[in-house]
Design a protein around this motif. Structure first.
Motif, PDB file in Angstrom:
ATOM      1  N   SER A  82      21.505  21.634  -6.792  1.00  0.00           N
ATOM      2  CA  SER A  82      22.745  21.275  -7.490  1.00  0.00           C
ATOM      3  C   SER A  82      22.448  20.336  -8.658  1.00  0.00           C
ATOM      4  CB  SER A  82      23.704  20.612  -6.495  1.00  0.00           C
ATOM      5  OG  SER A  82      24.898  20.262  -7.138  1.00  0.00           O
ATOM      6  N   VAL A  83      22.944  20.699  -9.841  1.00  0.00           N
ATOM      7  CA  VAL A  83      22.691  19.917 -11.051  1.00  0.00           C
ATOM      8  C   VAL A  83      24.032  19.640 -11.733  1.00  0.00           C
ATOM      9  CG1 VAL A  83      21.582  19.914 -13.322  1.00  0.00           C
ATOM     10  CG2 VAL A  83      20.442  21.026 -11.401  1.00  0.00           C
ATOM     11  N   LEU A  84      24.253  18.388 -12.111  1.00  0.00           N
ATOM     12  CA  LEU A  84      25.440  18.029 -12.884  1.00  0.00           C
ATOM     13  C   LEU A  84      25.137  18.267 -14.358  1.00  0.00           C
ATOM     14  CD1 LEU A  84      28.302  16.693 -12.973  1.00  0.00           C
ATOM     15  CD2 LEU A  84      27.106  14.509 -13.293  1.00  0.00           C
ATOM     16  N   ILE A  85      25.936  19.112 -15.002  1.00  0.00           N
ATOM     17  CA  ILE A  85      25.706  19.446 -16.412  1.00  0.00           C
ATOM     18  C   ILE A  85      26.481  18.505 -17.328  1.00  0.00           C
ATOM     19  CG2 ILE A  85      26.004  21.252 -18.170  1.00  0.00           C
ATOM     20  CD1 ILE A  85      25.592  23.301 -15.886  1.00  0.00           C
ATOM     21  N   GLU A  86      27.738  18.263 -16.984  1.00  0.00           N
ATOM     22  CA  GLU A  86      28.527  17.330 -17.791  1.00  0.00           C
ATOM     23  C   GLU A  86      29.700  16.793 -16.984  1.00  0.00           C
ATOM     24  OE1 GLU A  86      31.655  19.658 -20.465  1.00  0.00           O
ATOM     25  OE2 GLU A  86      29.630  20.398 -20.849  1.00  0.00           O
ATOM     26  N   GLN A  87      30.222  15.635 -17.397  1.00  0.00           N
ATOM     27  CA  GLN A  87      31.417  15.091 -16.777  1.00  0.00           C
ATOM     28  C   GLN A  87      32.248  14.407 -17.857  1.00  0.00           C
ATOM     29  OE1 GLN A  87      30.668  11.948 -13.918  1.00  0.00           O
ATOM     30  NE2 GLN A  87      28.812  11.331 -14.964  1.00  0.00           N
ATOM     31  N   SER A  88      33.554  14.402 -17.647  1.00  0.00           N
ATOM     32  CA  SER A  88      34.442  13.816 -18.646  1.00  0.00           C
ATOM     33  C   SER A  88      34.810  12.395 -18.263  1.00  0.00           C
ATOM     34  CB  SER A  88      35.729  14.648 -18.742  1.00  0.00           C
ATOM     35  OG  SER A  88      36.565  14.376 -17.618  1.00  0.00           O
ATOM     36  N   GLY A  89      35.428  11.701 -19.221  1.00  0.00           N
ATOM     37  CA  GLY A  89      36.042  10.423 -18.920  1.00  0.00           C
ATOM     38  C   GLY A  89      37.413  10.667 -18.298  1.00  0.00           C
ATOM     39  N   VAL A 109      31.182  19.644 -14.604  1.00  0.00           N
ATOM     40  CA  VAL A 109      30.579  20.984 -14.581  1.00  0.00           C
ATOM     41  C   VAL A 109      29.201  20.861 -13.952  1.00  0.00           C
ATOM     42  CG1 VAL A 109      29.876  22.988 -15.950  1.00  0.00           C
ATOM     43  CG2 VAL A 109      31.799  21.570 -16.721  1.00  0.00           C
ATOM     44  N   GLY A 110      28.929  21.730 -13.001  1.00  0.00           N
ATOM     45  CA  GLY A 110      27.628  21.725 -12.348  1.00  0.00           C
ATOM     46  C   GLY A 110      27.088  23.126 -12.186  1.00  0.00           C
ATOM     47  N   GLN A 111      25.861  23.212 -11.764  1.00  0.00           N
ATOM     48  CA  GLN A 111      25.243  24.508 -11.467  1.00  0.00           C
ATOM     49  C   GLN A 111      24.530  24.383 -10.131  1.00  0.00           C
ATOM     50  OE1 GLN A 111      24.031  26.801 -14.885  1.00  0.00           O
ATOM     51  NE2 GLN A 111      22.065  27.226 -13.915  1.00  0.00           N
TER      52      GLN A 111
END
Length: 202
Positions: A82-89, A109-111
């Motif tokens: 599991s990899v975190l690609i991006e996260q928002s504020g 967003v993750g993969q």
């Protein structure tokens, strides 16, 4: 440019609605779905969109709450890599405030590699997972909007028989709007028309 037919879909008996493409079919027409969930799937692309109502988790801070739910999802599905690609504020959502208590949303967003149903690890597909956490604090509810987009279909997966194995074809090549756009629209169009769903009438 992809041309798709969209509808404002009725959720949870009409108390909530959200706009997304009509190619997503109601999973409850095929199998039982828990009462706190509404699930939709495009079987031709093995893409899915899930709306879930949960009790607000006060121990989880607003900043990074979607990431927390994404990691929780990965654990629950016994995902690998599991990899975190991006996260928002944290963004306030004025249209979803209740009783003058603001609602907020975060996304992540993750993969990850996950198996379908009861299939084993040798049948894992690589999937991009989009999670939005709408925190309706006025009614003590965490709304999760989760979108699944297959990146690589394992030949041993049950998905391979309908979608085909190997790398999934980009949505635009198939005349469809990319899943990231489906996800964003489902969030921005999310409406509550009957707050009694949460046991809190106006």
């Amino acid at each position: 440019m992809a041309q798709e037919k969209y509808s404002q879909h009725s959720l949870f008996g009409g108390a909530i609605s959200s706009l997304f493409p009509d190619r997503f079919q109601d999973v409850s027409d095929v199998r039982e779905v828990p009462d706190h969930q509404e699930a939709f799937v495009d079987p031709a692309r093995d893409e899915s969109l899930i709306f879930e109502l949960l009790d607000l988790k006060p121990e989880v801070g607003d900043n990074g709450s979607a990431t927390w739910f994404l990691q929780d999802l990965a654990t629950e599905q016994e995902a690998e890599g599991s990899v975190l690609i991006e996260q928002s504020g944290v963004v306030e959502v004025p249209g979803l405030s209740y009783g003058n208590i603001p609602a907020v949303v975060t996304t992540a967003v993750g993969q990850m590699a996950i198996s379908k149903g009861r299939q084993g690890r040798d049948a894992q597909n690589t999937v991009r997972v989009y999670v939005a956490n709408l925190r309706l604090k006025g009614v003590s509810t965490d709304v999760l909007i989760t979108a699944y987009e297959p990146i690589h279909i394992n030949p041993l997966s049950e998905s391979a028989s309908t979608v085909g194995s190997s790398n999934a074809a980009p949505a635009l090549h198939s005349g469809h709007v990319p899943m990231v756009e489906v996800f964003r629209l489902a969030i921005s169009s999310f409406k509550v028309s009957d707050w009694n769903l949460f046991g809190s009438g106006p």
